[in-house]
Design a protein around this motif. Structure first.
Motif, mmCIF file in Angstrom:
data_model
loop_
_atom_site.group_PDB
_atom_site.id
_atom_site.type_symbol
_atom_site.label_atom_id
_atom_site.label_comp_id
_atom_site.label_asym_id
_atom_site.label_seq_id
_atom_site.Cartn_x
_atom_site.Cartn_y
_atom_site.Cartn_z
ATOM 1 N N LYS A 1 -13.141 -16.424 -39.081
ATOM 2 C CA LYS A 1 -12.512 -15.108 -39.060
ATOM 3 C C LYS A 1 -13.525 -14.007 -39.366
ATOM 4 C CE LYS A 1 -9.041 -16.475 -41.740
ATOM 5 N NZ LYS A 1 -7.767 -16.501 -42.503
ATOM 6 N N LEU A 2 -14.421 -14.266 -40.309
ATOM 7 C CA LEU A 2 -15.431 -13.262 -40.633
ATOM 8 C C LEU A 2 -16.335 -13.002 -39.439
ATOM 9 C CD1 LEU A 2 -16.811 -11.417 -42.669
ATOM 10 C CD2 LEU A 2 -18.138 -13.390 -43.455
ATOM 11 N N ALA A 3 -16.767 -14.072 -38.770
ATOM 12 C CA ALA A 3 -17.627 -13.901 -37.591
ATOM 13 C C ALA A 3 -16.900 -13.127 -36.497
ATOM 14 C CB ALA A 3 -18.082 -15.265 -37.083
ATOM 15 N N ALA A 4 -15.625 -13.449 -36.269
ATOM 16 C CA ALA A 4 -14.861 -12.782 -35.215
ATOM 17 C C ALA A 4 -14.561 -11.330 -35.558
ATOM 18 C CB ALA A 4 -13.565 -13.543 -34.965
ATOM 19 N N SER A 5 -14.514 -11.004 -36.840
ATOM 20 C CA SER A 5 -14.198 -9.636 -37.249
ATOM 21 C C SER A 5 -15.330 -8.663 -36.975
ATOM 22 C CB SER A 5 -13.861 -9.604 -38.744
ATOM 23 O OG SER A 5 -15.043 -9.765 -39.531
ATOM 24 N N GLY A 6 -16.568 -9.172 -36.930
ATOM 25 C CA GLY A 6 -17.720 -8.300 -36.766
ATOM 26 C C GLY A 6 -18.094 -7.527 -38.017
ATOM 27 N N LEU A 7 -17.579 -7.938 -39.167
ATOM 28 C CA LEU A 7 -17.798 -7.184 -40.409
ATOM 29 C C LEU A 7 -18.876 -7.779 -41.307
ATOM 30 C CD1 LEU A 7 -14.064 -6.539 -41.412
ATOM 31 C CD2 LEU A 7 -15.587 -5.023 -40.121
ATOM 32 N N ALA A 8 -19.413 -8.934 -40.967
ATOM 33 C CA ALA A 8 -20.294 -9.662 -41.886
ATOM 34 C C ALA A 8 -21.498 -8.841 -42.335
ATOM 35 C CB ALA A 8 -20.757 -10.967 -41.244
ATOM 36 N N ASP A 9 -22.052 -8.024 -41.445
ATOM 37 C CA ASP A 9 -23.277 -7.300 -41.776
ATOM 38 C C ASP A 9 -23.079 -6.237 -42.854
ATOM 39 O OD1 ASP A 9 -24.694 -8.811 -39.995
ATOM 40 O OD2 ASP A 9 -24.681 -7.324 -38.393
ATOM 41 N N TYR A 10 -21.854 -5.895 -43.150
ATOM 42 C CA TYR A 10 -21.616 -4.910 -44.207
ATOM 43 C C TYR A 10 -21.872 -5.487 -45.598
ATOM 44 C CZ TYR A 10 -19.236 -1.683 -40.964
ATOM 45 O OH TYR A 10 -18.945 -0.819 -39.952
ATOM 46 N N PHE A 11 -21.848 -6.812 -45.732
ATOM 47 C CA PHE A 11 -21.806 -7.427 -47.053
ATOM 48 C C PHE A 11 -23.153 -7.997 -47.484
ATOM 49 C CE2 PHE A 11 -17.508 -7.710 -45.284
ATOM 50 C CZ PHE A 11 -16.838 -6.939 -46.243
ATOM 51 N N ALA A 12 -23.518 -7.674 -48.711
ATOM 52 C CA ALA A 12 -24.753 -8.197 -49.286
ATOM 53 C C ALA A 12 -24.581 -9.643 -49.731
ATOM 54 C CB ALA A 12 -25.191 -7.333 -50.468
ATOM 55 N N ALA A 13 -23.339 -10.057 -49.971
ATOM 56 C CA ALA A 13 -23.056 -11.438 -50.384
ATOM 57 C C ALA A 13 -21.648 -11.790 -49.944
ATOM 58 C CB ALA A 13 -23.200 -11.605 -51.889
ATOM 59 N N ILE A 14 -21.447 -13.073 -49.641
ATOM 60 C CA ILE A 14 -20.136 -13.569 -49.214
ATOM 61 C C ILE A 14 -19.817 -14.807 -50.031
ATOM 62 C CG2 ILE A 14 -18.822 -14.591 -47.311
ATOM 63 C CD1 ILE A 14 -20.682 -12.875 -45.438
#
Length: 234
Positions: free
Chosen positions: A132-145
């Motif tokens: 879901k994170l990959a499909a959202s396109g939002l991952a690059d906003y986060f310094a850590a997951i």
């Protein structure tokens, strides 16, 4: 000492999730309608899901297995194998629904990324959450997951120690009072509640009262102002 880190929940905070479980619950009821007239079918399904959290955890896999268990239970094991196969297929379909981000998500993350460290703290099945994170396109906003099995004060304390300047300089943002608000407050951080129209009953809890480290907003477009208000009363 301003707030330097903003931690976000994912499901029903950044993107839609619960609505697809509701669709699956209705599909489950339709499949079982010829075999049971149990008036509390949904309640029994939710009870099974809740009971099985300690075995299967949160997410699609545990939900699918709980549907099968409930189907066998309410039909005294008379449900045909073909229906069990369709129930499992309905569970797998939870992996195929499109990821739809909620209003103001991109604007809020883009704005706050310039001034704060952003981290993601989500619970559930690792494979499903990563998808879901990959499909959202939002991952690059986060310094850590961080994808965790459950959210409790000890979990947040560990994450805050690893990724932030301390809980007193961190705010957690999410739609679940039980998982996203009360535990981080207990761990010493700030918390901002963003209610969603659909929230699983398991996640319900009472809102904090007279808690200066807590705020409630209607949507993420109000997040930056809410953080500023929390900082003003530090």
């Amino acid at each position: 000492m301003p707030i330097t880190t903003i931690a976000f929940d994912a499901d029903d905070t950044l993107w839609q999730n619960e609505q697809f479980f509701r669709i699956t619950e209705q599909r489950f009821a339709d499949l079982l309608a010829p075999y049971t007239d149990a008036p509390d079918l949904n309640d029994r399904l939710i009870a099974s899901v809740t009971k099985n959290l300690s075995f299967y955890g949160f997410g699609m896999k545990g939900f699918a297995l709980s549907m099968v268990e409930t189907a066998l239970d309410v039909t005294d094991h008379r449900v045909p194998g073909t229906v069990i196969a369709e129930i499992l297929a309905a569970g797998r379909e939870l992996l195929s629904y499109p990821i739809e981000t909620l209003p103001y998500v991109d604007q809020a993350l883009g704005r706050l990324q310039e001034t704060h460290r952003l981290i993601l703290v989500t619970k559930g099945d690792v494979f499903d959450q990563e998808r879901k994170l990959a499909a959202s396109g939002l991952a690059d906003y986060f310094a850590a997951i961080e994808i965790v099995a459950d959210k409790n004060p000890a979990t947040y304390a560990r994450i805050f120690a690893r990724h932030t300047d301390g809980p007193d300089r961190t705010v957690m943002v999410g739609n679940s009072l039980r998982s996203d608000i009360l535990p981080p407050l207990a761990a010493g951080s700030y918390a901002i509640y963003v209610p969603h129209d659909l929230t699983w009953s398991y996640e319900h809890a009472e809102e904090p009262v007279n808690e200066p480290r807590y705020a409630r907003i209607s949507h993420l477009g109000e997040l930056a102002d809410a953080i500023a208000r929390l900082e003003a009363v530090r």
